[in-house]
Design a protein around this motif. Structure first.
Motif, PDB file in Angstrom:
ATOM      1  N   LEU A 108      -9.720  -8.315   7.810  1.00  0.00           N
ATOM      2  CA  LEU A 108     -10.320  -7.527   8.891  1.00  0.00           C
ATOM      3  C   LEU A 108     -10.909  -6.223   8.387  1.00  0.00           C
ATOM      4  N   ALA A 109     -10.352  -5.706   7.294  1.00  0.00           N
ATOM      5  CA  ALA A 109     -10.809  -4.418   6.784  1.00  0.00           C
ATOM      6  C   ALA A 109     -10.380  -4.264   5.335  1.00  0.00           C
ATOM      7  N   SER A 110     -10.966  -3.302   4.695  1.00  0.00           N
ATOM      8  CA  SER A 110     -10.583  -2.924   3.341  1.00  0.00           C
ATOM      9  C   SER A 110     -10.207  -1.452   3.373  1.00  0.00           C
ATOM     10  N   THR A 111      -9.029  -1.116   2.876  1.00  0.00           N
ATOM     11  CA  THR A 111      -8.558   0.257   2.964  1.00  0.00           C
ATOM     12  C   THR A 111      -8.419   0.892   1.587  1.00  0.00           C
ATOM     13  N   ASN A 112      -8.818   2.145   1.493  1.00  0.00           N
ATOM     14  CA  ASN A 112      -8.561   2.940   0.302  1.00  0.00           C
ATOM     15  C   ASN A 112      -7.294   3.744   0.528  1.00  0.00           C
ATOM     16  N   THR A 113      -6.295   3.526  -0.298  1.00  0.00           N
ATOM     17  CA  THR A 113      -5.102   4.366  -0.272  1.00  0.00           C
ATOM     18  C   THR A 113      -5.353   5.534  -1.210  1.00  0.00           C
ATOM     19  N   VAL A 114      -5.218   6.756  -0.674  1.00  0.00           N
ATOM     20  CA  VAL A 114      -5.572   7.943  -1.447  1.00  0.00           C
ATOM     21  C   VAL A 114      -4.437   8.959  -1.409  1.00  0.00           C
ATOM     22  N   ALA A 115      -4.571   9.972  -2.255  1.00  0.00           N
ATOM     23  CA  ALA A 115      -3.618  11.085  -2.296  1.00  0.00           C
ATOM     24  C   ALA A 115      -4.300  12.349  -1.779  1.00  0.00           C
ATOM     25  N   PHE A 116      -3.595  13.088  -0.942  1.00  0.00           N
ATOM     26  CA  PHE A 116      -4.030  14.414  -0.513  1.00  0.00           C
ATOM     27  C   PHE A 116      -3.102  15.443  -1.135  1.00  0.00           C
ATOM     28  N   ALA A 117      -3.665  16.583  -1.535  1.00  0.00           N
ATOM     29  CA  ALA A 117      -2.871  17.591  -2.233  1.00  0.00           C
ATOM     30  C   ALA A 117      -3.402  18.992  -1.959  1.00  0.00           C
ATOM     31  N   LEU A 118      -2.533  19.994  -2.172  1.00  0.00           N
ATOM     32  CA  LEU A 118      -2.985  21.382  -2.149  1.00  0.00           C
ATOM     33  C   LEU A 118      -3.715  21.710  -3.444  1.00  0.00           C
ATOM     34  N   ASP A 119      -3.249  21.122  -4.526  1.00  0.00           N
ATOM     35  CA  ASP A 119      -3.843  21.328  -5.845  1.00  0.00           C
ATOM     36  C   ASP A 119      -4.859  20.223  -6.123  1.00  0.00           C
ATOM     37  N   LYS A 120      -6.145  20.554  -6.090  1.00  0.00           N
ATOM     38  CA  LYS A 120      -7.187  19.542  -6.254  1.00  0.00           C
ATOM     39  C   LYS A 120      -7.329  19.065  -7.699  1.00  0.00           C
ATOM     40  N   ASN A 121      -6.580  19.671  -8.619  1.00  0.00           N
ATOM     41  CA  ASN A 121      -6.681  19.298 -10.034  1.00  0.00           C
ATOM     42  C   ASN A 121      -5.626  18.292 -10.483  1.00  0.00           C
ATOM     43  N   ILE A 122      -4.787  17.824  -9.575  1.00  0.00           N
ATOM     44  CA  ILE A 122      -3.790  16.815  -9.941  1.00  0.00           C
ATOM     45  C   ILE A 122      -4.503  15.522 -10.324  1.00  0.00           C
ATOM     46  N   MET A 190      -5.420  18.774  12.100  1.00  0.00           N
ATOM     47  CA  MET A 190      -4.465  19.835  11.780  1.00  0.00           C
ATOM     48  C   MET A 190      -5.155  21.104  11.268  1.00  0.00           C
ATOM     49  N   GLY A 191      -6.488  21.071  11.215  1.00  0.00           N
ATOM     50  CA  GLY A 191      -7.224  22.254  10.783  1.00  0.00           C
ATOM     51  C   GLY A 191      -6.980  22.625   9.333  1.00  0.00           C
ATOM     52  N   LEU A 192      -6.882  21.612   8.462  1.00  0.00           N
ATOM     53  CA  LEU A 192      -6.522  21.857   7.063  1.00  0.00           C
ATOM     54  C   LEU A 192      -7.709  21.725   6.104  1.00  0.00           C
ATOM     55  N   GLU A 193      -8.923  21.638   6.649  1.00  0.00           N
ATOM     56  CA  GLU A 193     -10.093  21.566   5.765  1.00  0.00           C
ATOM     57  C   GLU A 193     -10.143  22.806   4.867  1.00  0.00           C
ATOM     58  N   GLY A 194     -10.380  22.571   3.587  1.00  0.00           N
ATOM     59  CA  GLY A 194     -10.433  23.674   2.640  1.00  0.00           C
ATOM     60  C   GLY A 194      -9.075  24.035   2.064  1.00  0.00           C
ATOM     61  N   THR A 195      -8.001  23.593   2.734  1.00  0.00           N
ATOM     62  CA  THR A 195      -6.636  23.853   2.249  1.00  0.00           C
ATOM     63  C   THR A 195      -6.065  22.629   1.562  1.00  0.00           C
ATOM     64  N   VAL A 196      -6.287  21.468   2.174  1.00  0.00           N
ATOM     65  CA  VAL A 196      -5.795  20.201   1.639  1.00  0.00           C
ATOM     66  C   VAL A 196      -6.983  19.405   1.107  1.00  0.00           C
ATOM     67  N   HIS A 197      -6.830  18.837  -0.079  1.00  0.00           N
ATOM     68  CA  HIS A 197      -7.931  18.145  -0.744  1.00  0.00           C
ATOM     69  C   HIS A 197      -7.605  16.667  -0.951  1.00  0.00           C
ATOM     70  N   MET A 198      -8.588  15.797  -0.739  1.00  0.00           N
ATOM     71  CA  MET A 198      -8.426  14.383  -1.056  1.00  0.00           C
ATOM     72  C   MET A 198      -8.764  14.178  -2.524  1.00  0.00           C
ATOM     73  N   LEU A 199      -7.840  13.616  -3.273  1.00  0.00           N
ATOM     74  CA  LEU A 199      -8.036  13.416  -4.708  1.00  0.00           C
ATOM     75  C   LEU A 199      -8.791  12.115  -4.976  1.00  0.00           C
ATOM     76  N   LYS A 200      -9.544  12.113  -6.061  1.00  0.00           N
ATOM     77  CA  LYS A 200     -10.275  10.919  -6.495  1.00  0.00           C
ATOM     78  C   LYS A 200      -9.926  10.616  -7.935  1.00  0.00           C
ATOM     79  N   PRO A 201      -9.924   9.307  -8.286  1.00  0.00           N
ATOM     80  CA  PRO A 201     -10.295   8.148  -7.467  1.00  0.00           C
ATOM     81  C   PRO A 201      -9.183   7.754  -6.497  1.00  0.00           C
ATOM     82  N   ALA A 202      -9.453   6.736  -5.686  1.00  0.00           N
ATOM     83  CA  ALA A 202      -8.423   6.206  -4.786  1.00  0.00           C
ATOM     84  C   ALA A 202      -7.270   5.614  -5.605  1.00  0.00           C
TER      85      ALA A 202
END
Length: 231
Positions: A108-122, A190-202
């Motif tokens: 039905l769908a394809s999902t990307n499982t990702v990590a969100f972090a405060l530190d965008k360099n992880i 939650m109004g966290l844009e700019g505070t919490v970052h989605m890390l890449k790749p998935a």
């Protein structure tokens, strides 16, 4: 008790009326079958699209569906027991753990499982293995994450995914592991844009499938054929 000539006439009429009533109401009732399908989580765009897609195809089979949102593990218990009629969509292979659930073979769908972090360099370049070095939290009952991080000492399941994000904000965990669309939606809510970052790749990309309780095996076969025609 009805007896005599008039009794036979009345009995004949009642029999004919009963046959007419049953023959005209039976099929209509059969066409009004209702199923209750389990969902869990925040219900992001991916889930909403899948729910609308399934609703339309079930309607073509004369079936109405209702979605019941529950915590992840309880949803599986309810659908596997037959108290609910199936799962909106889950990872492939759950029938091994929940034998009463039949997997519809069309994704039905394809999902990307990702990590969100405060530190965008992880660094998450190693996929699931990346999580062995970082503390992380995720929503309880997310089988895709549970099974791929089994034995990891760094992981922790939360009943409420928003609570998991708050844990990260208080630096109790480094990462939140979640479906990409659901995670982006939560960050906005939650109004966290700019505070919490989605890390890449998935962390991973996974196809998701609809499941139906085995008591509806005949219906499941019809649905699978219909979905295959439109796949």
């Amino acid at each position: 008790m009805i007896s005599g000539k008039h009794g036979k006439t009345i009995a004949t009429w009642l029999y004919a009326f009963g046959f007419f009533f049953l023959s005209n109401t039976g099929p209509a009732q059969a066409q009004q079958e209702n199923l209750r399908i389990a969902t869990f989580g925040q219900g992001g765009p991916m889930e909403k699209n899948a729910a609308a897609y399934l609703t339309e195809h079930y309607k073509n089979l004369g079936v109405q569906i209702e979605f019941v949102n529950l915590p992840g593990n309880r949803a599986l218990q309810e659908s596997n027991s037959g108290r609910l009629d199936g799962e909106l969509m889950r990872k492939a292979g759950l029938s091994m753990e929940y034998p009463n659930l039949l997997q519809i073979s069309v994704p039905l769908a394809s999902t990307n499982t990702v990590a969100f972090a405060l530190d965008k360099n992880i660094d998450v370049d190693k996929g699931w293995d990346s999580l062995r070095k970082h503390t992380f939290s995720y929503e309880m009952g997310t089988k895709l994450i549970e099974q791929n991080t089994l034995g990891f000492s760094t992981g922790h399941a939360e009943q409420n995914i928003k609570a998991a994000f708050r844990q990260m904000l208080h630096r109790r965990v480094e990462l939140i592991i979640i479906d990409e669309q659901a995670g982006l939606q939560l960050v906005r809510e939650m109004g966290l844009e700019g505070t919490v970052h989605m890390l890449k790749p998935a962390i991973s990309t996974t196809q998701l499938y609809h499941y139906v309780h085995k008591k509806h095996a005949a219906l499941a076969n019809k649905l699978e054929i219909l979905l295959l025609k439109n796949y």
